[in-house]
Design an enzyme around this catalytic site. Structure first.
Site, PDB file in Angstrom:
ATOM      1  N   LYS A  10       0.773  -1.247   0.000  1.00 42.88           N
ATOM      2  CA  LYS A  10       0.000   0.000   0.000  1.00 42.88           C
ATOM      3  C   LYS A  10       0.804   1.299   0.000  1.00 42.88           C
ATOM      4  O   LYS A  10       0.233   2.373   0.193  1.00 42.88           O
ATOM      5  CB  LYS A  10      -0.942   0.010   1.206  1.00 42.88           C
ATOM      6  CG  LYS A  10      -0.222  -0.067   2.551  1.00 42.88           C
ATOM      7  CD  LYS A  10      -1.177   0.028   3.711  1.00 42.88           C
ATOM      8  CE  LYS A  10      -0.416   0.123   5.022  1.00 42.88           C
ATOM      9  NZ  LYS A  10      -1.287   0.294   6.180  1.00 42.88           N
ATOM     10  N   SER A  41      -9.837   2.527  -2.852  1.00 42.86           N
ATOM     11  CA  SER A  41      -9.212   3.774  -2.408  1.00 42.86           C
ATOM     12  C   SER A  41      -9.711   4.968  -3.198  1.00 42.86           C
ATOM     13  O   SER A  41     -10.052   4.851  -4.381  1.00 42.86           O
ATOM     14  CB  SER A  41      -7.694   3.643  -2.585  1.00 42.86           C
ATOM     15  OG  SER A  41      -7.055   4.881  -2.429  1.00 42.86           O
ATOM     16  N   TYR A  88       0.474   1.702  -7.349  1.00 38.45           N
ATOM     17  CA  TYR A  88      -0.458   1.352  -6.265  1.00 38.45           C
ATOM     18  C   TYR A  88      -1.883   1.752  -6.636  1.00 38.45           C
ATOM     19  O   TYR A  88      -2.816   0.954  -6.561  1.00 38.45           O
ATOM     20  CB  TYR A  88      -0.061   2.042  -4.949  1.00 38.45           C
ATOM     21  CG  TYR A  88      -1.192   2.061  -3.948  1.00 38.45           C
ATOM     22  CD1 TYR A  88      -1.557   0.901  -3.274  1.00 38.45           C
ATOM     23  CD2 TYR A  88      -1.937   3.229  -3.706  1.00 38.45           C
ATOM     24  CE1 TYR A  88      -2.621   0.900  -2.382  1.00 38.45           C
ATOM     25  CE2 TYR A  88      -2.996   3.232  -2.816  1.00 38.45           C
ATOM     26  CZ  TYR A  88      -3.332   2.071  -2.157  1.00 38.45           C
ATOM     27  OH  TYR A  88      -4.399   2.077  -1.294  1.00 38.45           O
ATOM     28  N   LYS A  93      -5.574  -0.547  -7.594  1.00 36.73           N
ATOM     29  CA  LYS A  93      -6.933  -0.395  -7.067  1.00 36.73           C
ATOM     30  C   LYS A  93      -7.939  -0.253  -8.209  1.00 36.73           C
ATOM     31  O   LYS A  93      -9.036  -0.815  -8.169  1.00 36.73           O
ATOM     32  CB  LYS A  93      -7.006   0.807  -6.113  1.00 36.73           C
ATOM     33  CG  LYS A  93      -6.232   0.617  -4.821  1.00 36.73           C
ATOM     34  CD  LYS A  93      -6.692  -0.614  -4.055  1.00 36.73           C
ATOM     35  CE  LYS A  93      -5.950  -0.814  -2.759  1.00 36.73           C
ATOM     36  NZ  LYS A  93      -6.303  -2.086  -2.074  1.00 36.73           N
ATOM     37  N   PHE A 124     -11.152   7.130   2.073  1.00 33.90           N
ATOM     38  CA  PHE A 124     -10.357   8.345   2.006  1.00 33.90           C
ATOM     39  C   PHE A 124      -9.148   8.126   2.947  1.00 33.90           C
ATOM     40  O   PHE A 124      -8.417   7.167   2.736  1.00 33.90           O
ATOM     41  CB  PHE A 124     -11.250   9.561   2.250  1.00 33.90           C
ATOM     42  CG  PHE A 124     -12.016   9.899   0.969  1.00 33.90           C
ATOM     43  CD1 PHE A 124     -11.678  10.998   0.207  1.00 33.90           C
ATOM     44  CD2 PHE A 124     -13.012   9.045   0.476  1.00 33.90           C
ATOM     45  CE1 PHE A 124     -12.320  11.265  -1.007  1.00 33.90           C
ATOM     46  CE2 PHE A 124     -13.661   9.302  -0.725  1.00 33.90           C
ATOM     47  CZ  PHE A 124     -13.302  10.422  -1.465  1.00 33.90           C
ATOM     48  N   ASN A 130       2.510   7.718   5.989  1.00 27.24           N
ATOM     49  CA  ASN A 130       1.289   8.496   6.219  1.00 27.24           C
ATOM     50  C   ASN A 130       1.517   9.590   7.262  1.00 27.24           C
ATOM     51  O   ASN A 130       2.399   9.481   8.123  1.00 27.24           O
ATOM     52  CB  ASN A 130       0.150   7.576   6.678  1.00 27.24           C
ATOM     53  CG  ASN A 130      -0.198   6.544   5.617  1.00 27.24           C
ATOM     54  OD1 ASN A 130      -0.100   6.815   4.422  1.00 27.24           O
ATOM     55  ND2 ASN A 130      -0.590   5.363   6.040  1.00 27.24           N
TER      56      ASN A 130
END
Length: 340
Positions: free
Chosen positions: A86, A126, A151, A155, A180, A201
């Site tokens: 991810k 996502s 990535y 998705k 989100f 993140n």
């Protein structure tokens, strides 16, 4: 009591979803290869719920292992599929890893579900599928833009694979949940986000900086066309997100879905800037964060936040927890893991 398979069930969102499933009385089987998670998460889930889920260490890239699993667990009533790589940056550097890990594994699981009389499938998608949306807030009807990274592309491709399979598989019912930005942790601080190495993140980087693990937080760009110049995202508490997976699964099990492939956005409907997230953390923690303004980062969209009406009305779900709730729980979790 339906048996539910959760792939990647020891990961950040997966573990919180397992907790909510067990609270609702589901029997949970977790598959995880522990490449980006820890076996200790199993103890956290067990401590919260009072019940230890079945766990199988298995790499979904091994097709024969997937086949053997479904022979043993041929009574699985639903699958919630989190297992995937991810990190956007890593996917740019190593695209083939991402295509193998995120696409092949999805195909192998769907092939086994196709052999069942009835199969219910929840896909971890996502908001990256939208790119920089033409209109805000972003509805499910917003065009899917060319992906900014391998990535994001996995998705998009993943959703296409599921949709195409649903067209020809009358027994397969699927929902893609477009998240989100998941943040926070369980209120018990027994499970939470566990980034390996440098966090990709914002929130774990904030908490690691506050606790002294990182010297300084970089805010990438303060010259965006937003109120304070920093990027805007829709930060949703991971517990709210986990509950949405249970609601989506129950929708399929009760045959309430309108078509056999549905898509829902999962967010709060409110955008928060990077500086607003920092202020929220400082407010709930009492800490002053050491941060600096850095150059913009390639691939970052200006703003993305969800239009939540479809999830609220059709799915019957809405987010309840605030950004302050999320930041407080993330800080509690950070302090807990550093005390061990």
């Amino acid at each position: 009591m339906s048996k539910i398979l959760v792939t990647g069930g020891l990961g950040f969102i997966g573990s919180h979803t397992v907790v909510e499933l067990q609270k609702e009385g589901f029997e949970v089987v977790i598959i995880d290869n522990l490449s980006n998670s820890s076996i200790n998460v199993l103890d956290g889930i067990t401590a919260i719920t009072g019940k230890k889920p079945i766990f199988e260490k298995l790499d979904l890239r091994e097709k024969s292992a997937v086949q053997e699993f479904f022979k043993t667990h041929n009574d699985v009533k639903g699958v919630i599929h989190f297992a995937a790589s991810k990190a956007v940056g890593e996917s740019v550097e190593n695209p083939l890893l991402y295509y193998e890990n995120n696409i092949n594994t999805l195909v192998y699981v769907l092939q086994e579900l196709n052999k069942l009389k009835e199969a219910n499938f929840i896909f971890s998608s996502s908001c990256t599928v939208y790119g920089q949306a033409d209109e805000l807030p972003i509805t499910e009807n917003a065009p899917v833009k060319p992906a900014e990274s391998p990535y994001g592309n996995t998705k998009q491709i993943g959703e296409e694979i599921i949709k195409d399979t649903c067209k020809v598989s009358a027994q397969l019912n699927a929902i893609a949940l477009r998240y989100f930005n998941p943040v926070g942790s369980h209120e018990s601080a027994l499970i939470g986000e566990l980034p390996i190495g440098v966090p990709q993140n914002l929130v774990p980087f904030i908490t690691q900086t506050a606790i002294g693990l990182r010297e300084q937080l970089s805010v990438f760009g303060d010259d965006y066309p937003t109120e304070d110049g920093t990027c805007i995202r829709d930060y949703i508490h991971v517990v709210d997100l986990a509950k949405a997976h249970v609601v989506a699964l129950q929708r399929l099990l009760a045959h309430k879905n309108e078509t056999n492939f549905e898509v829902f956005n999962l967010g709060t409907g409110t955008g928060s800037s990077v500086l607003e997230v920092i202020k929220s953390f400082e407010r709930v923690s009492g800490e002053t964060l050491n941060y600096k303004i850095a150059p913009r980062r390639a691939g970052d969209v200006i703003a993305a936040y969800a239009h939540t009406e479809k999830a609220n009305k059709v799915l019957g779900w809405k987010s309840d927890l605030t950004l302050d709730d999320a930041m407080a729980s993330a800080w509690k979790w950070e302090k807990h893991i550093r005390e061990q």
